[in-house]
Scaffold this active site. Structure first.
Site, PDB file in Angstrom:
ATOM      1  CB  ALA A   1       2.500  19.301 -42.459  1.00  0.00           C
TER       2      ALA A   1
ATOM      3  NE  ARG B   1      -0.625  17.350 -34.705  1.00  0.00           N
ATOM      4  CZ  ARG B   1      -1.852  16.844 -34.752  1.00  0.00           C
ATOM      5  NH1 ARG B   1      -2.054  15.575 -35.028  1.00  0.00           N
ATOM      6  NH2 ARG B   1      -2.894  17.619 -34.520  1.00  0.00           N
TER       7      ARG B   1
ATOM      8  CB  CYS C   1       3.778  21.805 -46.577  1.00  0.00           C
ATOM      9  SG  CYS C   1       3.968  20.071 -46.102  1.00  0.00           S
TER      10      CYS C   1
ATOM     11  CG  HIS D   1      -6.154  21.642 -41.108  1.00  0.00           C
ATOM     12  ND1 HIS D   1      -5.962  22.889 -40.581  1.00  0.00           N
ATOM     13  CD2 HIS D   1      -5.140  20.870 -40.637  1.00  0.00           C
ATOM     14  CE1 HIS D   1      -4.879  22.884 -39.816  1.00  0.00           C
ATOM     15  NE2 HIS D   1      -4.359  21.677 -39.842  1.00  0.00           N
TER      16      HIS D   1
HETATM   17 FE1  CFM Z   1      -5.872  22.752 -34.417  1.00  0.00          FE
HETATM   18 FE2  CFM Z   1      -3.961  23.962 -33.575  1.00  0.00          FE
HETATM   19 FE3  CFM Z   1      -3.845  22.525 -35.839  1.00  0.00          FE
HETATM   20 FE4  CFM Z   1      -4.067  21.331 -33.428  1.00  0.00          FE
HETATM   21 FE5  CFM Z   1      -1.362  20.943 -33.297  1.00  0.00          FE
HETATM   22 FE6  CFM Z   1      -1.355  23.589 -33.496  1.00  0.00          FE
HETATM   23 FE7  CFM Z   1      -1.187  22.154 -35.704  1.00  0.00          FE
HETATM   24 MO1  CFM Z   1       0.789  22.197 -34.037  1.00  0.00          MO
HETATM   25  S1  CFM Z   1      -5.137  22.777 -32.346  1.00  0.00           S
HETATM   26  S2  CFM Z   1      -5.027  20.952 -35.288  1.00  0.00           S
HETATM   27  S3  CFM Z   1      -2.952  19.767 -32.393  1.00  0.00           S
HETATM   28  S4  CFM Z   1      -4.816  24.362 -35.432  1.00  0.00           S
HETATM   29  S5  CFM Z   1      -0.396  22.336 -32.091  1.00  0.00           S
HETATM   30  S6  CFM Z   1      -2.594  25.288 -32.682  1.00  0.00           S
HETATM   31  S7  CFM Z   1      -0.155  23.905 -35.217  1.00  0.00           S
HETATM   32  S8  CFM Z   1      -0.221  20.400 -34.991  1.00  0.00           S
HETATM   33  S9  CFM Z   1      -2.405  22.135 -37.457  1.00  0.00           S
END
Ligand code: CFM
Length: 545
Positions: free
Chosen positions: A68, A99, A65, A198
Protein backbone atom coordinates in the site's frame (compact mmCIF):
# COMPACT_ATOMS: atom_id res chain seq x y z
CA UNK A 1 -23.54 9.18 25.08
CA UNK A 2 -24.99 12.64 24.99
CA UNK A 3 -22.57 15.50 24.50
CA UNK A 4 -23.44 17.10 27.79
CA UNK A 5 -21.88 14.23 29.75
CA UNK A 6 -18.39 15.50 29.15
CA UNK A 7 -15.92 13.84 31.49
CA UNK A 8 -12.55 15.56 31.71
CA UNK A 9 -11.40 15.01 35.26
CA UNK A 10 -8.92 12.29 34.22
CA UNK A 11 -5.25 13.04 34.30
CA UNK A 12 -3.06 11.84 31.45
CA UNK A 13 -1.65 9.14 33.73
CA UNK A 14 -5.16 7.88 34.53
CA UNK A 15 -5.95 7.71 30.84
CA UNK A 16 -2.83 5.73 30.09
CA UNK A 17 -3.64 3.30 32.89
CA UNK A 18 -7.20 2.93 31.64
CA UNK A 19 -6.02 2.16 28.14
CA UNK A 20 -3.62 -0.51 29.34
CA UNK A 21 -5.86 -2.09 31.93
CA UNK A 22 -7.53 -4.53 29.60
CA UNK A 23 -4.36 -6.02 28.15
CA UNK A 24 -2.53 -9.11 29.40
CA UNK A 25 0.64 -7.99 31.28
CA UNK A 26 3.07 -8.68 28.43
CA UNK A 27 0.98 -6.77 25.91
CA UNK A 28 0.46 -3.92 28.37
CA UNK A 29 4.21 -3.62 28.89
CA UNK A 30 4.78 -3.34 25.14
CA UNK A 31 1.97 -0.87 24.55
CA UNK A 32 3.06 1.27 27.51
CA UNK A 33 6.19 2.19 25.57
CA UNK A 34 4.07 3.44 22.67
CA UNK A 35 1.76 5.56 24.79
CA UNK A 36 3.52 8.66 25.95
CA UNK A 37 2.55 11.59 28.09
CA UNK A 38 4.11 14.52 26.36
CA UNK A 39 6.77 16.46 28.19
CA UNK A 40 8.36 17.96 25.13
CA UNK A 41 8.49 21.68 25.33
CA UNK A 42 11.17 23.95 24.06
CA UNK A 43 12.97 23.82 27.38
CA UNK A 44 12.98 20.06 27.88
CA UNK A 45 14.20 17.24 25.70
CA UNK A 46 11.50 15.05 24.15
CA UNK A 47 10.88 11.75 25.88
CA UNK A 48 11.42 8.60 23.87
CA UNK A 49 8.58 6.78 22.21
CA UNK A 50 8.68 3.32 20.69
CA UNK A 51 7.61 3.52 17.04
CA UNK A 52 7.98 1.66 13.75
CA UNK A 53 7.80 -1.74 15.45
CA UNK A 54 5.53 -4.70 14.75
CA UNK A 55 1.92 -4.50 15.80
CA UNK A 56 1.15 -7.11 18.43
CA UNK A 57 -0.80 -9.97 16.79
CA UNK A 58 -4.45 -9.88 17.73
CA UNK A 59 -4.58 -6.13 17.99
CA UNK A 60 -6.72 -4.43 15.35
CA UNK A 61 -4.28 -1.88 13.99
CA UNK A 62 -5.08 1.08 11.74
CA UNK A 63 -2.00 0.40 9.65
CA UNK A 64 -1.73 -0.67 6.03
CA UNK A 65 0.80 -2.91 4.30
CA UNK A 66 4.09 -2.30 2.52
CA UNK A 67 2.51 -2.74 -0.92
CA UNK A 68 0.00 0.00 0.00
CA UNK A 69 2.82 2.40 0.88
CA UNK A 70 4.71 1.70 -2.33
CA UNK A 71 2.07 1.27 -4.98
CA UNK A 72 -0.75 3.28 -3.46
CA UNK A 73 1.05 6.14 -1.79
CA UNK A 74 4.23 6.93 -3.69
CA UNK A 75 3.66 5.62 -7.21
CA UNK A 76 -0.14 5.74 -7.31
CA UNK A 77 -0.56 9.48 -8.00
CA UNK A 78 1.58 9.45 -11.18
CA UNK A 79 -0.69 9.61 -14.15
CA UNK A 80 1.35 8.43 -17.11
CA UNK A 81 3.12 5.39 -15.71
CA UNK A 82 1.24 2.10 -16.00
CA UNK A 83 1.19 0.70 -12.48
CA UNK A 84 0.93 -3.05 -12.93
CA UNK A 85 0.31 -5.17 -9.86
CA UNK A 86 1.67 -8.70 -9.95
CA UNK A 87 -0.65 -10.60 -7.67
CA UNK A 88 -4.13 -11.84 -6.93
CA UNK A 89 -6.88 -9.48 -8.03
CA UNK A 90 -7.90 -8.41 -4.51
CA UNK A 91 -4.67 -6.45 -4.00
CA UNK A 92 -5.52 -4.41 -7.09
CA UNK A 93 -9.23 -4.11 -6.58
CA UNK A 94 -8.97 -2.74 -3.06
CA UNK A 95 -6.32 -0.23 -4.11
CA UNK A 96 -8.26 0.93 -7.17
CA UNK A 97 -9.14 4.63 -6.95
CA UNK A 98 -9.51 4.49 -3.18
CA UNK A 99 -6.99 7.24 -2.34
CA UNK A 100 -8.29 10.66 -3.31
CA UNK A 101 -5.15 11.76 -5.15
CA UNK A 102 -6.41 14.03 -7.89
CA UNK A 103 -4.95 14.39 -11.35
CA UNK A 104 -4.94 16.85 -14.15
CA UNK A 105 -4.47 14.83 -17.31
CA UNK A 106 -2.44 17.69 -18.80
CA UNK A 107 -2.22 18.71 -22.43
CA UNK A 108 -1.08 15.29 -23.61
CA UNK A 109 -4.09 13.70 -21.92
CA UNK A 110 -2.07 10.66 -20.95
CA UNK A 111 -3.71 9.37 -17.81
CA UNK A 112 -3.86 5.77 -16.61
CA UNK A 113 -5.24 6.69 -13.22
CA UNK A 114 -8.75 5.29 -13.77
CA UNK A 115 -7.39 1.88 -14.83
CA UNK A 116 -6.64 -1.08 -12.63
CA UNK A 117 -3.76 -3.16 -14.00
CA UNK A 118 -3.23 -6.60 -12.52
CA UNK A 119 -1.81 -9.98 -13.51
CA UNK A 120 -4.72 -11.60 -11.67
CA UNK A 121 -2.65 -14.51 -10.32
CA UNK A 122 -4.45 -17.81 -9.92
CA UNK A 123 -3.64 -21.01 -8.03
CA UNK A 124 -1.69 -22.46 -10.94
CA UNK A 125 0.51 -19.34 -11.13
CA UNK A 126 1.34 -19.72 -7.46
CA UNK A 127 2.25 -23.38 -8.04
CA UNK A 128 4.10 -23.13 -11.36
CA UNK A 129 5.35 -19.54 -11.12
CA UNK A 130 3.93 -16.30 -12.46
CA UNK A 131 6.80 -14.81 -14.46
CA UNK A 132 5.37 -15.74 -17.88
CA UNK A 133 2.06 -14.24 -16.95
CA UNK A 134 3.78 -11.05 -15.82
CA UNK A 135 5.73 -10.87 -19.08
CA UNK A 136 2.52 -11.22 -21.07
CA UNK A 137 0.81 -8.54 -18.99
CA UNK A 138 3.66 -6.06 -19.50
CA UNK A 139 3.55 -6.78 -23.22
CA UNK A 140 -0.21 -6.25 -23.30
CA UNK A 141 0.04 -2.92 -21.44
CA UNK A 142 2.77 -1.79 -23.82
CA UNK A 143 0.83 -2.78 -26.94
CA UNK A 144 -2.31 -1.04 -25.75
CA UNK A 145 -0.88 2.21 -24.40
CA UNK A 146 2.78 2.65 -25.36
CA UNK A 147 3.43 4.39 -22.04
CA UNK A 148 6.70 6.07 -21.07
CA UNK A 149 7.00 3.74 -18.12
CA UNK A 150 5.60 0.55 -16.66
CA UNK A 151 6.06 -0.08 -12.94
CA UNK A 152 5.58 -3.59 -11.56
CA UNK A 153 4.58 -4.14 -7.93
CA UNK A 154 5.04 -7.37 -6.00
CA UNK A 155 2.31 -8.59 -3.66
CA UNK A 156 2.84 -11.12 -0.84
CA UNK A 157 2.55 -14.36 -2.87
CA UNK A 158 5.11 -13.12 -5.40
CA UNK A 159 7.73 -12.90 -2.68
CA UNK A 160 6.71 -16.27 -1.27
CA UNK A 161 7.05 -18.16 -4.56
CA UNK A 162 10.13 -16.18 -5.62
CA UNK A 163 9.12 -14.76 -9.01
CA UNK A 164 11.99 -12.56 -10.20
CA UNK A 165 10.06 -9.44 -11.16
CA UNK A 166 13.23 -7.39 -11.62
CA UNK A 167 14.62 -9.81 -14.21
CA UNK A 168 11.31 -9.75 -16.11
CA UNK A 169 11.22 -5.93 -15.99
CA UNK A 170 14.79 -5.69 -17.25
CA UNK A 171 14.14 -8.08 -20.09
CA UNK A 172 11.01 -6.24 -21.22
CA UNK A 173 12.68 -2.84 -20.99
CA UNK A 174 15.50 -4.04 -23.25
CA UNK A 175 13.00 -5.58 -25.64
CA UNK A 176 10.88 -2.39 -25.97
CA UNK A 177 13.69 0.13 -26.11
CA UNK A 178 11.30 3.07 -25.69
CA UNK A 179 9.58 2.21 -22.44
CA UNK A 180 11.14 2.22 -18.99
CA UNK A 181 10.10 -0.93 -17.15
CA UNK A 182 11.11 -1.31 -13.51
CA UNK A 183 9.88 -3.25 -10.51
CA UNK A 184 9.34 -2.88 -6.78
CA UNK A 185 9.86 -5.70 -4.25
CA UNK A 186 7.13 -4.27 -2.06
CA UNK A 187 5.44 -7.45 -0.84
CA UNK A 188 2.87 -6.52 1.79
CA UNK A 189 4.73 -8.37 4.54
CA UNK A 190 8.09 -6.72 3.79
CA UNK A 191 7.87 -4.29 6.69
CA UNK A 192 5.83 -3.49 9.78
CA UNK A 193 3.61 -0.99 7.93
CA UNK A 194 3.25 1.01 4.72
CA UNK A 195 6.33 2.97 5.80
CA UNK A 196 8.56 0.23 4.42
CA UNK A 197 6.80 0.62 1.08
CA UNK A 198 7.64 4.32 1.01
CA UNK A 199 11.32 3.54 1.41
CA UNK A 200 11.28 0.84 -1.28
CA UNK A 201 9.47 3.21 -3.67
CA UNK A 202 11.89 6.07 -2.91
CA UNK A 203 14.86 3.87 -3.77
CA UNK A 204 13.48 2.63 -7.07
CA UNK A 205 12.14 5.98 -8.27
CA UNK A 206 15.50 7.49 -7.58
CA UNK A 207 17.36 4.65 -9.30
CA UNK A 208 15.17 4.28 -12.38
CA UNK A 209 13.59 7.68 -13.05
CA UNK A 210 15.34 10.68 -11.52
CA UNK A 211 17.99 12.08 -13.85
CA UNK A 212 16.60 10.60 -17.08
CA UNK A 213 15.71 13.97 -18.65
CA UNK A 214 18.82 15.94 -19.49
CA UNK A 215 17.17 19.15 -20.65
CA UNK A 216 16.59 21.58 -17.81
CA UNK A 217 13.07 23.00 -17.57
CA UNK A 218 12.75 26.80 -17.69
CA UNK A 219 12.24 28.76 -14.49
CA UNK A 220 13.93 31.28 -12.27
CA UNK A 221 13.33 29.74 -8.86
CA UNK A 222 13.19 25.99 -9.32
CA UNK A 223 12.12 23.67 -6.56
CA UNK A 224 10.86 20.12 -6.06
CA UNK A 225 7.91 19.58 -3.79
CA UNK A 226 8.43 16.28 -2.01
CA UNK A 227 5.77 14.41 -0.05
CA UNK A 228 2.68 16.15 -1.41
CA UNK A 229 0.12 13.75 -2.89
CA UNK A 230 -2.66 16.06 -4.09
CA UNK A 231 -5.30 14.50 -1.86
CA UNK A 232 -8.55 16.37 -2.44
CA UNK A 233 -6.64 18.80 -4.72
CA UNK A 234 -4.13 20.03 -2.09
CA UNK A 235 -1.35 20.04 -4.67
CA UNK A 236 -3.43 22.10 -7.11
CA UNK A 237 -3.81 24.83 -4.48
CA UNK A 238 -0.11 24.77 -3.61
CA UNK A 239 0.80 24.97 -7.30
CA UNK A 240 -1.57 27.92 -7.71
CA UNK A 241 0.27 29.77 -4.94
CA UNK A 242 3.70 28.83 -6.33
CA UNK A 243 2.72 30.10 -9.73
CA UNK A 244 1.53 33.38 -8.29
CA UNK A 245 4.86 33.78 -6.51
CA UNK A 246 6.89 32.91 -9.60
CA UNK A 247 8.25 29.69 -8.12
CA UNK A 248 8.67 26.82 -10.60
CA UNK A 249 7.75 23.43 -9.20
CA UNK A 250 9.70 20.99 -11.33
CA UNK A 251 8.56 17.78 -9.73
CA UNK A 252 6.02 16.90 -7.12
CA UNK A 253 6.67 13.54 -5.48
CA UNK A 254 4.11 12.47 -6.41
CA UNK A 255 0.76 14.29 -6.44
CA UNK A 256 -0.44 15.07 -9.96
CA UNK A 257 2.97 14.04 -11.25
CA UNK A 258 4.14 12.67 -14.54
CA UNK A 259 7.05 10.55 -15.69
CA UNK A 260 8.89 13.61 -16.98
CA UNK A 261 8.61 15.44 -13.67
CA UNK A 262 10.45 12.65 -11.83
CA UNK A 263 12.95 12.40 -14.67
CA UNK A 264 13.76 16.13 -14.39
CA UNK A 265 13.92 16.47 -10.60
CA UNK A 266 17.70 16.81 -10.62
CA UNK A 267 17.34 20.25 -12.25
CA UNK A 268 15.74 21.86 -9.18
CA UNK A 269 17.74 24.11 -6.87
CA UNK A 270 15.89 23.28 -3.68
CA UNK A 271 13.82 20.35 -2.39
CA UNK A 272 10.89 21.24 -0.15
CA UNK A 273 9.69 18.34 1.99
CA UNK A 274 6.04 18.28 3.05
CA UNK A 275 5.54 14.73 4.29
CA UNK A 276 8.83 13.88 5.93
CA UNK A 277 7.91 10.27 6.62
CA UNK A 278 7.18 9.13 3.13
CA UNK A 279 9.84 10.88 1.08
CA UNK A 280 12.80 12.04 3.18
CA UNK A 281 14.94 9.37 1.51
CA UNK A 282 14.57 10.99 -1.93
CA UNK A 283 15.39 14.39 -0.42
CA UNK A 284 18.63 13.02 1.01
CA UNK A 285 19.54 11.20 -2.19
CA UNK A 286 18.93 14.31 -4.35
CA UNK A 287 21.31 16.18 -2.10
CA UNK A 288 24.01 13.52 -2.10
CA UNK A 289 23.94 12.85 -5.82
CA UNK A 290 23.20 16.29 -7.26
CA UNK A 291 23.90 18.79 -4.47
CA UNK A 292 20.31 19.99 -4.01
CA UNK A 293 19.70 21.04 -0.38
CA UNK A 294 16.39 20.28 1.30
CA UNK A 295 14.21 22.05 3.80
CA UNK A 296 11.06 21.02 5.65
CA UNK A 297 7.94 22.95 4.68
CA UNK A 298 4.28 22.69 5.59
CA UNK A 299 1.45 24.02 3.49
CA UNK A 300 -1.28 22.85 5.86
CA UNK A 301 -2.47 25.99 7.64
CA UNK A 302 -2.45 29.56 6.31
CA UNK A 303 0.28 30.71 8.69
CA UNK A 304 2.32 27.62 7.91
CA UNK A 305 1.90 28.30 4.19
CA UNK A 306 3.10 31.89 4.58
CA UNK A 307 6.03 30.71 6.67
CA UNK A 308 7.00 28.07 4.12
CA UNK A 309 6.83 30.52 1.21
CA UNK A 310 9.05 32.95 3.11
CA UNK A 311 11.49 30.13 3.81
CA UNK A 312 11.72 29.32 0.10
CA UNK A 313 12.22 33.00 -0.77
CA UNK A 314 14.88 33.39 1.90
CA UNK A 315 16.78 30.44 0.42
CA UNK A 316 16.97 32.02 -3.01
CA UNK A 317 17.73 35.34 -1.32
CA UNK A 318 16.51 37.35 -4.31
CA UNK A 319 14.75 40.62 -3.47
CA UNK A 320 12.37 40.18 -6.40
CA UNK A 321 11.12 36.84 -5.07
CA UNK A 322 11.01 37.99 -1.45
CA UNK A 323 8.82 40.98 -2.41
CA UNK A 324 6.61 38.87 -4.63
CA UNK A 325 6.03 36.33 -1.85
CA UNK A 326 5.13 39.12 0.58
CA UNK A 327 2.72 40.60 -1.94
CA UNK A 328 1.03 37.20 -2.44
CA UNK A 329 0.71 36.64 1.31
CA UNK A 330 -0.74 40.13 1.74
CA UNK A 331 -3.23 39.43 -1.01
CA UNK A 332 -4.31 36.00 0.21
CA UNK A 333 -4.44 36.52 3.97
CA UNK A 334 -7.37 38.94 4.43
CA UNK A 335 -9.94 36.40 3.23
CA UNK A 336 -8.39 33.69 5.38
CA UNK A 337 -8.39 35.90 8.46
CA UNK A 338 -11.95 37.05 7.90
CA UNK A 339 -13.16 33.44 7.90
CA UNK A 340 -10.97 32.31 10.80
CA UNK A 341 -12.10 35.26 12.96
CA UNK A 342 -15.71 34.40 12.31
CA UNK A 343 -15.29 30.66 12.79
CA UNK A 344 -13.22 31.12 15.94
CA UNK A 345 -16.22 32.59 17.76
CA UNK A 346 -17.71 29.10 17.57
CA UNK A 347 -14.65 26.83 17.63
CA UNK A 348 -12.44 28.49 20.24
CA UNK A 349 -11.51 26.15 23.07
CA UNK A 350 -12.85 23.01 21.38
CA UNK A 351 -10.75 19.88 21.41
CA UNK A 352 -9.49 17.52 18.72
CA UNK A 353 -7.79 14.15 18.46
CA UNK A 354 -5.79 13.08 15.43
CA UNK A 355 -4.49 9.66 14.57
CA UNK A 356 -3.28 9.68 11.00
CA UNK A 357 -0.47 8.13 8.97
CA UNK A 358 2.97 9.58 9.45
CA UNK A 359 2.68 13.34 9.07
CA UNK A 360 -0.84 14.71 9.11
CA UNK A 361 -1.34 14.23 12.84
CA UNK A 362 1.34 16.89 13.10
CA UNK A 363 0.54 19.17 10.14
CA UNK A 364 -3.13 19.59 11.00
CA UNK A 365 -2.23 20.83 14.45
CA UNK A 366 -1.54 24.18 12.81
CA UNK A 367 -4.98 24.43 11.25
CA UNK A 368 -6.70 23.60 14.53
CA UNK A 369 -4.56 26.16 16.34
CA UNK A 370 -5.63 28.80 13.85
CA UNK A 371 -9.22 28.07 14.88
CA UNK A 372 -8.42 28.29 18.58
CA UNK A 373 -8.80 24.54 18.99
CA UNK A 374 -6.57 22.27 21.01
CA UNK A 375 -5.25 18.85 20.07
CA UNK A 376 -5.46 16.81 23.26
CA UNK A 377 -4.22 13.53 21.86
CA UNK A 378 -2.47 12.58 18.65
CA UNK A 379 -0.25 10.00 17.07
CA UNK A 380 0.90 8.29 13.91
CA UNK A 381 0.03 4.93 12.51
CA UNK A 382 3.51 4.27 11.19
CA UNK A 383 5.72 7.28 11.96
CA UNK A 384 9.26 6.63 13.11
CA UNK A 385 10.81 8.13 16.23
CA UNK A 386 12.16 11.07 14.22
CA UNK A 387 8.62 12.02 13.18
CA UNK A 388 7.75 12.33 16.87
CA UNK A 389 10.94 13.53 18.46
CA UNK A 390 12.84 15.22 15.62
CA UNK A 391 15.58 14.15 13.25
CA UNK A 392 18.31 14.44 15.86
CA UNK A 393 17.34 10.94 17.08
CA UNK A 394 18.08 9.29 13.71
CA UNK A 395 21.62 8.19 14.65
CA UNK A 396 20.19 6.40 17.73
CA UNK A 397 17.47 4.51 15.88
CA UNK A 398 17.72 0.79 16.42
CA UNK A 399 18.18 -1.28 13.29
CA UNK A 400 16.07 -4.39 13.78
CA UNK A 401 15.28 -7.42 11.66
CA UNK A 402 12.38 -5.59 10.05
CA UNK A 403 14.27 -2.49 9.00
CA UNK A 404 17.12 -4.64 7.77
CA UNK A 405 14.65 -6.23 5.39
CA UNK A 406 14.51 -3.03 3.35
CA UNK A 407 17.26 -2.49 0.86
CA UNK A 408 19.55 0.45 1.59
CA UNK A 409 20.98 1.85 -1.61
CA UNK A 410 24.31 3.59 -1.76
CA UNK A 411 24.18 6.93 -3.51
CA UNK A 412 27.30 8.93 -4.29
CA UNK A 413 27.90 12.33 -5.85
CA UNK A 414 27.40 12.21 -9.61
CA UNK A 415 30.67 12.82 -11.42
CA UNK A 416 29.15 15.16 -13.98
CA UNK A 417 25.98 16.44 -12.42
CA UNK A 418 26.91 17.04 -8.79
CA UNK A 419 26.69 20.78 -8.30
CA UNK A 420 26.27 22.18 -4.80
CA UNK A 421 23.61 24.88 -5.16
CA UNK A 422 25.12 26.99 -2.41
CA UNK A 423 28.72 27.37 -1.29
CA UNK A 424 29.54 26.25 2.27
CA UNK A 425 29.86 29.95 3.15
CA UNK A 426 26.40 30.73 1.80
CA UNK A 427 24.93 27.80 3.71
CA UNK A 428 26.69 28.93 6.87
CA UNK A 429 25.47 32.51 6.49
CA UNK A 430 21.90 31.25 6.18
CA UNK A 431 22.30 28.91 9.14
CA UNK A 432 23.80 31.65 11.27
CA UNK A 433 20.70 33.70 10.54
CA UNK A 434 18.59 30.85 11.94
CA UNK A 435 17.85 28.99 8.69
CA UNK A 436 17.49 25.25 9.07
CA UNK A 437 18.42 22.72 6.40
CA UNK A 438 17.61 19.00 6.66
CA UNK A 439 15.71 19.74 9.79
CA UNK A 440 12.49 18.39 11.23
CA UNK A 441 11.41 18.81 14.83
CA UNK A 442 8.61 16.26 14.76
CA UNK A 443 5.20 16.22 16.37
CA UNK A 444 6.01 16.23 20.09
CA UNK A 445 7.31 19.78 20.56
CA UNK A 446 4.10 21.15 19.04
CA UNK A 447 1.88 19.22 21.42
CA UNK A 448 0.97 20.65 24.80
CA UNK A 449 2.65 19.34 27.89
CA UNK A 450 0.56 16.54 29.34
CA UNK A 451 -1.17 15.66 26.07
CA UNK A 452 -1.23 12.00 25.15
CA UNK A 453 0.79 10.82 22.19
CA UNK A 454 0.10 7.30 21.00
CA UNK A 455 1.87 5.32 18.32
CA UNK A 456 -0.04 2.75 16.24
CA UNK A 457 -3.35 3.39 17.99
CA UNK A 458 -5.78 0.51 17.68
CA UNK A 459 -9.51 0.11 17.51
CA UNK A 460 -9.96 -0.63 21.21
CA UNK A 461 -7.83 2.27 22.38
CA UNK A 462 -9.51 4.70 19.94
CA UNK A 463 -12.93 3.98 21.36
CA UNK A 464 -11.67 4.04 24.94
CA UNK A 465 -9.96 7.40 24.43
CA UNK A 466 -13.07 8.95 22.96
CA UNK A 467 -15.18 7.54 25.75
CA UNK A 468 -12.88 8.98 28.41
CA UNK A 469 -11.96 12.34 26.92
CA UNK A 470 -14.94 13.12 24.70
CA UNK A 471 -13.15 15.30 22.15
CA UNK A 472 -15.20 17.67 20.02
CA UNK A 473 -13.79 16.06 16.92
CA UNK A 474 -11.82 12.92 16.11
CA UNK A 475 -9.69 12.72 12.97
CA UNK A 476 -8.52 9.45 11.45
CA UNK A 477 -9.54 7.23 8.53
CA UNK A 478 -12.40 5.22 7.10
CA UNK A 479 -11.79 2.24 9.40
CA UNK A 480 -12.42 4.44 12.44
CA UNK A 481 -15.12 6.63 10.97
CA UNK A 482 -18.31 4.91 11.96
CA UNK A 483 -17.28 3.38 15.26
CA UNK A 484 -16.38 6.88 16.46
CA UNK A 485 -19.54 8.46 15.14
CA UNK A 486 -21.56 5.83 16.94
CA UNK A 487 -20.05 7.18 20.15
CA UNK A 488 -21.61 10.55 19.37
CA UNK A 489 -18.46 12.35 18.30
CA UNK A 490 -18.01 13.92 14.86
CA UNK A 491 -15.35 12.25 12.82
CA UNK A 492 -13.32 13.82 10.03
CA UNK A 493 -11.28 11.67 7.73
CA UNK A 494 -7.86 13.21 7.34
CA UNK A 495 -6.66 10.67 4.78
CA UNK A 496 -9.36 11.11 2.16
CA UNK A 497 -10.88 14.32 3.60
CA UNK A 498 -14.21 12.49 3.25
CA UNK A 499 -15.37 14.15 0.07
CA UNK A 500 -13.84 17.55 0.88
CA UNK A 501 -10.67 19.49 0.27
CA UNK A 502 -8.37 20.98 -0.67
CA UNK A 503 -7.19 21.89 2.82
CA UNK A 504 -3.66 23.03 1.90
CA UNK A 505 -2.57 26.58 1.21
CA UNK A 506 -4.73 29.66 1.72
CA UNK A 507 -7.92 28.54 0.04
CA UNK A 508 -7.57 25.15 1.69
CA UNK A 509 -7.40 26.71 5.15
CA UNK A 510 -10.70 28.48 4.50
CA UNK A 511 -12.29 25.20 3.41
CA UNK A 512 -11.04 23.48 6.54
CA UNK A 513 -12.23 26.17 8.97
CA UNK A 514 -15.73 26.03 7.51
CA UNK A 515 -15.86 22.24 7.48
CA UNK A 516 -14.69 21.84 11.08
CA UNK A 517 -17.02 24.60 12.28
CA UNK A 518 -19.91 22.76 10.66
CA UNK A 519 -18.88 19.44 12.23
CA UNK A 520 -18.16 20.51 15.80
CA UNK A 521 -21.21 22.73 16.03
CA UNK A 522 -23.72 20.40 14.46
CA UNK A 523 -26.77 19.70 16.60
CA UNK A 524 -27.13 16.21 15.19
CA UNK A 525 -24.94 14.68 17.92
CA UNK A 526 -27.45 15.68 20.59
CA UNK A 527 -30.00 13.37 18.97
CA UNK A 528 -27.91 10.25 19.52
CA UNK A 529 -30.36 8.76 21.98
CA UNK A 530 -33.57 7.25 20.69
CA UNK A 531 -36.76 8.76 22.17
CA UNK A 532 -37.42 5.66 24.30
CA UNK A 533 -33.93 5.90 25.79
CA UNK A 534 -34.52 9.52 26.78
CA UNK A 535 -38.05 8.96 28.10
CA UNK A 536 -38.68 5.27 28.88
CA UNK A 537 -42.25 6.05 29.96
CA UNK A 538 -43.22 6.73 26.34
CA UNK A 539 -45.75 4.20 25.09
CA UNK A 540 -46.96 3.57 21.62
CA UNK A 541 -49.38 1.36 19.83
CA UNK A 542 -49.45 -0.42 16.52
CA UNK A 543 -51.52 1.17 13.79
CA UNK A 544 -53.93 -1.77 13.69
CA UNK A 545 -54.62 -1.53 17.41
FE1 CFM B 1 2.66 11.19 4.17
FE2 CFM B 1 0.76 10.96 5.63
FE3 CFM B 1 1.61 8.94 4.09
FE4 CFM B 1 0.44 11.13 3.02
FE5 CFM B 1 -1.99 9.88 2.94
FE6 CFM B 1 -1.56 9.72 5.56
FE7 CFM B 1 -0.79 7.72 4.02
MO1 CFM B 1 -3.31 8.17 4.39
S1 CFM B 1 1.00 12.61 4.40
S2 CFM B 1 2.15 10.00 2.43
S3 CFM B 1 -1.23 11.45 1.65
S4 CFM B 1 2.47 9.79 5.83
S5 CFM B 1 -3.25 10.44 4.50
S6 CFM B 1 -0.69 11.05 7.15
S7 CFM B 1 -1.69 7.63 5.90
S8 CFM B 1 -2.19 7.84 2.43
S9 CFM B 1 1.13 6.81 3.77
Amino acid sequence: MAKTKKVVQFTATDIKEELLKKYPPKVARKRAKQIMINEATEAEPAPEIVANVRTIPGIITMRGCTYAGCKGVIMGPTRDIVNLVHGPIGCSFYAWLTRRNQTDAGTDGENYMPYCFSTDMQDQDIIFGGEKKLEAAIQEAYDLFHPKGIAVFATCPVGLIGDDIHAVAKKMKAQFGDCNVFAFSCEGYKGVSQSAGHHIANNQVFTHLVGENEVAPEGEYKINLLGEYNIGGDGFEIDRVFKKCGITNIATFSGNSSYDQFASAQHADLSCVMCHRSINYVADMLETKYGIPWIKVNFIGAEATAKSLRKIAEYFGDKKLIDRVEAVIAEEMPEVLAVSEDVKTRTNGKTAMMFVGGSRAHHYNELFQEMGMKTISAGYEFGHRDDYEGRQVIPDLKVDADSRNIEEITVVADEKLYNPRKTPEEIKALEDAGYEFKHYDGLNPDMDKGSIIIDDLNQYEAEKLVELLKPDIFCAGIKEKFSIQKLGVPMKQLHSYDSGGPYAGFKGAVNFYKEIDRLVNSKVWSYMKAPWQESPELTGKFVWE
